[in-house]
Scaffold this active site. Structure first.
Site, PDB file in Angstrom:
ATOM      1  N   HIS A 121      72.194   4.592  29.203  1.00 23.64           N
ATOM      2  CA  HIS A 121      73.018   5.659  29.787  1.00 23.64           C
ATOM      3  C   HIS A 121      74.231   5.863  28.870  1.00 23.64           C
ATOM      4  CE1 HIS A 121      75.770   7.460  32.793  1.00 23.64           C
ATOM      5  NE2 HIS A 121      74.708   7.690  33.542  1.00 23.64           N
ATOM      6  N   ASP A 194      73.808  -3.647  32.268  1.00 21.94           N
ATOM      7  CA  ASP A 194      74.166  -2.464  33.044  1.00 21.94           C
ATOM      8  C   ASP A 194      73.244  -2.509  34.267  1.00 21.94           C
ATOM      9  OD1 ASP A 194      74.341  -0.064  34.254  1.00 21.94           O
ATOM     10  OD2 ASP A 194      74.203   1.139  32.441  1.00 21.94           O
ATOM     11  N   GLN A 197      71.334   0.370  38.267  1.00 24.91           N
ATOM     12  CA  GLN A 197      70.097   0.731  38.957  1.00 24.91           C
ATOM     13  C   GLN A 197      69.353  -0.490  39.484  1.00 24.91           C
ATOM     14  OE1 GLN A 197      69.496   3.707  39.738  1.00 24.91           O
ATOM     15  NE2 GLN A 197      70.819   4.830  38.336  1.00 24.91           N
ATOM     16  N   LYS A 220      75.965   3.825  44.247  1.00 28.28           N
ATOM     17  CA  LYS A 220      74.501   3.750  44.100  1.00 28.28           C
ATOM     18  C   LYS A 220      73.922   2.693  45.047  1.00 28.28           C
ATOM     19  CE  LYS A 220      74.751   5.095  39.245  1.00 28.28           C
ATOM     20  NZ  LYS A 220      74.262   6.458  39.111  1.00 28.28           N
ATOM     21  N   CYS A 357      72.163  11.792  31.491  1.00 31.10           N
ATOM     22  CA  CYS A 357      73.161  11.051  30.717  1.00 31.10           C
ATOM     23  C   CYS A 357      72.493  10.052  29.774  1.00 31.10           C
ATOM     24  CB  CYS A 357      74.158  10.318  31.623  1.00 31.10           C
ATOM     25  SG  CYS A 357      75.126  11.428  32.612  1.00 31.10           S
TER      26      CYS A 357
END
Ligand SMILES: Cc1ncc(COP(=O)(O)O)c(C=O)c1O
Length: 399
Positions: A121, A194, A197, A220, A357
């Protein structure tokens, strides 16, 4: 209700989310949870109470309401820490994953080379550029996973950080964290995940905590916007100087010299996002009450169902691996994803269409954009069916 029963009776869970209804009370087929998740009523209630009846500042007030709010804010930190399996002094509240990556990119004391991957991202690319790191890019395997064999070849002692998505926001591919951690550590580098998600789908506890840093966003994870977290091993937080200066992050200030508070306060300058943090903590408890194993299994069933249906259409290009986590990216031959997204909107179906992104990944895939359906714990087969009906209609319109 048991976890399995909860997920087998998804309407019950849907009923927890007022955002899943249109104004006329009809269902909205929301398939953009990877962008941001809808909020359960418990979170909405907690935020309403925190900004209303309970509201006061934290850490500074000598009056009871402020002391209680401080307890609530720090309890939220404990809830987030417990949710991801870290220590409470290892959670820094940030505005979101983006700010957390910027914090590490700016503050990690040993700058040098950072190894990223082709699927990152923009928020795991641009902060490293701005902070002056030299960037190397690990390629992907043919099915869209980070190629750790290639990473092994590329890594050198000059690499100080390896920063990879735990789950890709476009392809849903899941990183082999134990191997990535081993490879990074072999050359003395730190692994930053990261985890935007992965935290809502897989969690971090194992293997995520084999990493050195993990970043994620509250919105999220069914919580509010404007709040997220950096999880880092305590010794890494201690090794970093402050990110921003201001109130709350100091021990003693004079015009000549300032000494700083210990982590995590050292990294939380200014009045924090009190209300949002409280909502974030409640969201963690809500997700825990359902269980990440059950959520992952539920989303995996929906992914398999959708991928199978799309594979049956010969004019569809499917991206990402079969075992993707909660996210399916695809393109219809001859139809721009934006056109598909617009027609689906008329059908009451919300997907994401664009570069997500991740422009370098679009370049790698050779497309300007993809259509992306992403699931949440409230998604169900009706949502998949509505998406497939909308795709058929779009093909008839353009066909
Ligand atoms: C994989 C990934 N990383 C980072 C981000 C940035 O998160 P935020 O905008 O909440 O800071 C996102 C959000 O889309 C994401 O999906």
């Amino acid at each position: 209700m048991s976890t399995v029963a909860a997920l087998n009776s998804v309407p019950t869970l849907k009923a927890d989310f007022p955002g899943l209804l249109n104004a006329d009370g009809s269902p909205w087929h929301y398939l953009d949870s990877a962008a941001t998740a809808q909020k359960p009523q418990v979170v909405i209630d907690a935020v309403t109470k925190a900004i209303g009846a309970d509201y006061a500042t934290v850490h500074r007030g000598v009056y009871t309401r402020s002391a209680e709010m401080t307890l609530g804010y720090e309890a939220a930190r404990r809830r987030v820490a417990a949710f991801v399996g870290g220590g409470e002094d290892e959670i820094v509240f940030t505005r979101g994953a983006t700010e957390a990556i910027n914090l590490v990119a700016q503050c990690w004391p040993q700058k040098g080379r950072v190894l990223l991957s082709e699927l990152e991202h923009h928020s795991n690319i641009v902060p490293w550029q701005l902070a002056g790191w030299q960037i190397d890019v690990c390629p992907l395997t043919h099915d869209g996973k980070i190629d750790l064999d290639a990473a092994e070849q590329m890594l050198t002692r000059d690499h100080k950080i390896v920063a990879f998505a735990h789950v890709s926001n476009v392809l849903g591919s899941i990183l082999d964290v134990p191997r990535a951690a081993e490879l990074a550590h072999q050359v003395g580098a730190k692994l930053l995940l990261d985890a935007c998600q992965s935290v809502p789908r897989l969690g971090l506890t194992f293997p995520g905590l084999l990493a050195d840093f993990a970043v994620f966003s509250g919105h999220k994870l069914y919580g509010p916007t404007g709040i997220g977290a950096l999880w880092a091993r305590r010794e890494h937080l201690e090794a970093m100087p402050p990110y921003q200066g201001g109130g709350a992050m100091i021990e003693r200030v004079t015009f000549e010299k300032t000494t700083f508070a210990d982590p995590p306060q050292r990294f939380e300058a200014g009045t924090p996002a009190i209300v949002e943090a409280i909502g974030f903590g409640v969201a963690c408890d809500y997700v825990s009450s359902i269980g990440l194993d059950a959520i992952h299994a539920h989303e995996a069933r929906l992914v398999a169902q959708l991928r199978q249906a799309l594979r049956g259409m010969n004019d569809v290009r499917l991206f990402g691996p079969e075992d993707s986590a909660g996210i399916v990216s695809f393109a219809l031959e001859g139809i721009h994803p934006h056109d598909l997204g617009t027609i689906l909107d008329e059908e009451n179906v919300a997907i994401r269409a664009g570069h997500h992104c991740a422009q370098p990944l679009m370049d790698r895939l050779g497309v300007p954009a993809t259509a992306r359906a992403s699931f949440g714990l409230y998604s169900d087969e009706d949502d998949v069916a509505a998406l497939l009906r909308g795709i058929e209609r779009t093909k008839r319109i353009f066909g």
